[in-house]
Design an enzyme around this catalytic site. Structure first.
Site, PDB file in Angstrom:
ATOM      1  N   HIS A  11     -14.653   4.453  -3.367  1.00  7.06           N
ATOM      2  CA  HIS A  11     -14.449   3.770  -2.092  1.00  7.06           C
ATOM      3  C   HIS A  11     -15.559   4.107  -1.096  1.00  7.06           C
ATOM      4  O   HIS A  11     -16.279   5.100  -1.226  1.00  7.06           O
ATOM      5  CB  HIS A  11     -13.097   4.169  -1.488  1.00  7.06           C
ATOM      6  CG  HIS A  11     -13.004   5.626  -1.134  1.00  7.06           C
ATOM      7  ND1 HIS A  11     -13.531   6.156   0.029  1.00  7.06           N
ATOM      8  CD2 HIS A  11     -12.465   6.669  -1.802  1.00  7.06           C
ATOM      9  CE1 HIS A  11     -13.319   7.448   0.064  1.00  7.06           C
ATOM     10  NE2 HIS A  11     -12.663   7.803  -1.037  1.00  7.06           N
ATOM     11  N   GLU A  89      -6.381   9.266  -5.383  1.00 10.81           N
ATOM     12  CA  GLU A  89      -7.128  10.518  -5.327  1.00 10.81           C
ATOM     13  C   GLU A  89      -6.237  11.681  -5.771  1.00 10.81           C
ATOM     14  O   GLU A  89      -4.995  11.582  -5.757  1.00 10.81           O
ATOM     15  CB  GLU A  89      -7.636  10.738  -3.894  1.00 10.81           C
ATOM     16  CG  GLU A  89      -8.434  12.021  -3.679  1.00 10.81           C
ATOM     17  CD  GLU A  89      -9.671  12.135  -4.561  1.00 10.81           C
ATOM     18  OE1 GLU A  89      -9.496  12.241  -5.787  1.00 10.81           O
ATOM     19  OE2 GLU A  89     -10.792  12.131  -4.012  1.00 10.81           O
TER      20      GLU A  89
END
Length: 279
Positions: A11, A89
């Site tokens: 990202h 994550e």
């Protein structure tokens, strides 16, 4: 044989990335202005790649990055982005929302080092790897099903037209260490049964790539250093893999890494957009 491409992108930057604060799963920050610029640059870099499937972590920073990349694509603007919690994550528990230096201090107090140290309430590296393994096996099954469906509909001759040709759409030869990946020894372009884009997170991606290398014996670019292999990807760093599955053998894929964490697309964006490699 089933053959598919896998492009993995981290990202874009958030303000917490810039300030070196851990986000994990509990802090769901949007992209910063710099992060959107990075995602735009990655989208332009990948604009000629004809993806067949797009998956993203369901955390906001990844969702915004995936949407921006697909919005720049010449072929896939209407392709549905599927969100998957397996791509989140690593969970950092009590360390989430705190500076990276706090995590390192916790690890030191426990007589351990990062990234092996697991703070209270966080995920172990083995737990993250299991998530990554499960998702990758899902992708392999998806590619097998796509190829089987293609065979049922069109027959073996359909591979002459193919789902996606590396030669016509991939930008890797200008940015990576292995030129000529678009064709075999006869010069014939190689066909992909599926071409998958995944947008995820730094620590997760490092663990996933570690699984590829240590467990699945992924072939790496010749000039890749150990330091590069163990580093967290920069924001919107792009990695690309070719996966081959022999008939009936989803559990023994042959994986070749074409690019790892490359960020050449950020050069024209400006130096300020090359974010810190912070997990």
């Amino acid at each position: 044989m089933v053959r598919f491409g896998l492009t993995v992108v981290r990202h874009g930057e958030t303000r917490y990335n810039k300030d070196k604060i851990l986000q994990g799963q509990g802090v769901d920050e949007p992209l910063s202005a710099t992060g959107f610029k990075q995602a735009d640059a990655a989208g332009l870099f990948l604009s000629n790649v004809k993806f067949t499937h797009v998956f993203s972590s369901d955390l906001l920073r990844a969702k915004q990055t995936a949407a921006t990349i697909i919005g720049k694509n010449k072929f896939c603007k209407d392709l549905e982005i599927k969100y998957d919690a397996r791509l989140r994550e690593r969970k950092y528990g009590v360390a989430e929302g705190r500076p990276l230096t706090d995590l390192k201090a916790m690890a030191k107090a426990a007589g351990e080092q990062c990234p092996a140290f697991t703070p209270s309430g966080g995920e172990t590296l083995d737990e993250v790897r299991e998530r990554a393994k499960d998702f990758f096996e899902f992708l392999c099954q998806l590619a097998v099903e796509v190829e089987q469906k293609e065979q049922e509909v069109h027959g073996a001759a359909s591979r002459s037209s193919g789902t996606s040709e590396e030669q016509s759409v991939f930008p890797w030869t200008n940015h990576c260490s292995q030129p000529g990946l678009s064709s075999d020894n006869s010069g014939t372009s190689k066909i992909l049964d599926a071409n998958i884009l995944v947008v995820s997170h730094g620590a997760y991606m490092r663990n996933w790539i570690g699984y590829f290398v240590s467990d699945l014996k992924c072939t790496l670019p010749a000039n890749l250093t150990k330091s590069q292999l163990s580093s967290v990807s920069p924001n919107t760093g792009v990695s690309h893999f070719i996966i081959e599955l022999q008939s009936g053998s989803r559990l023994e894929p042959e994986i070749r890494c074409v690019c790892l964490n490359q960020d050449s697309h950020l050069v024209d964006v400006g130096a300020e957009c090359v974010a810190q490699k912070v997990f």
